[in-house]
Design a protein around this motif. Structure first.
Motif, PDB file in Angstrom:
ATOM      1  N   TYR A  37       0.820  -1.203   0.000  1.00 58.76           N
ATOM      2  CA  TYR A  37       0.000   0.000   0.000  1.00 58.76           C
ATOM      3  C   TYR A  37       0.864   1.267   0.000  1.00 58.76           C
ATOM      4  CZ  TYR A  37      -3.414  -3.472   1.400  1.00 58.76           C
ATOM      5  OH  TYR A  37      -4.214  -4.590   1.444  1.00 58.76           O
ATOM      6  N   SER A  39       1.687   3.544  -2.176  1.00 55.18           N
ATOM      7  CA  SER A  39       1.164   4.780  -2.761  1.00 55.18           C
ATOM      8  C   SER A  39       0.129   5.420  -1.844  1.00 55.18           C
ATOM      9  CB  SER A  39       0.584   4.545  -4.152  1.00 55.18           C
ATOM     10  OG  SER A  39      -0.536   3.694  -4.086  1.00 55.18           O
ATOM     11  N   GLN A  40      -0.700   4.604  -1.203  1.00 58.00           N
ATOM     12  CA  GLN A  40      -1.688   5.139  -0.269  1.00 58.00           C
ATOM     13  C   GLN A  40      -1.005   5.702   0.978  1.00 58.00           C
ATOM     14  OE1 GLN A  40      -1.950   2.189  -1.823  1.00 58.00           O
ATOM     15  NE2 GLN A  40      -4.048   1.776  -2.429  1.00 58.00           N
ATOM     16  N   THR A  43       0.488   9.086   0.104  1.00 55.32           N
ATOM     17  CA  THR A  43      -0.560  10.107   0.044  1.00 55.32           C
ATOM     18  C   THR A  43      -0.971  10.533   1.451  1.00 55.32           C
ATOM     19  OG1 THR A  43      -1.373   9.211  -2.049  1.00 55.32           O
ATOM     20  CG2 THR A  43      -2.880  10.621  -0.796  1.00 55.32           C
ATOM     21  N   ALA A  44      -1.145   9.566   2.339  1.00 53.78           N
ATOM     22  CA  ALA A  44      -1.535   9.868   3.715  1.00 53.78           C
ATOM     23  C   ALA A  44      -0.450  10.680   4.419  1.00 53.78           C
ATOM     24  CB  ALA A  44      -1.809   8.583   4.475  1.00 53.78           C
TER      25      ALA A  44
END
Length: 67
Positions: A37, A39-40, A43-44
């Protein structure tokens, strides 16, 4: 007063350390999820840094003096 407002107040003046902590936490999550995860998580991390007042990047240089 929200929890985020309280955190912002406590971290005022220490945005660079908060940014480092966010990076470290994101790296930990990436390690535990084996990058599934990433990329998520990235972003977070960026959104959280924006909310806390530090982007983790160097500030833009000042404009050149007017002649």
């Amino acid at each position: 007063m929200s929890m985020l407002d309280k955190l912002k107040g406590m971290l005022k003046g220490h945005e660079d350390k908060a940014s480092q902590g966010v990076d470290k936490a994101g790296d930990f999550v990436d390690g535990k999820t084996q990058g599934k995860y990433s990329s998520q998580v990235d972003t977070a991390q960026e959104k959280l840094k924006e909310q806390l007042g530090g982007t983790g990047q160097n500030p833009p240089p000042p404009p050149p003096p007017q002649a």
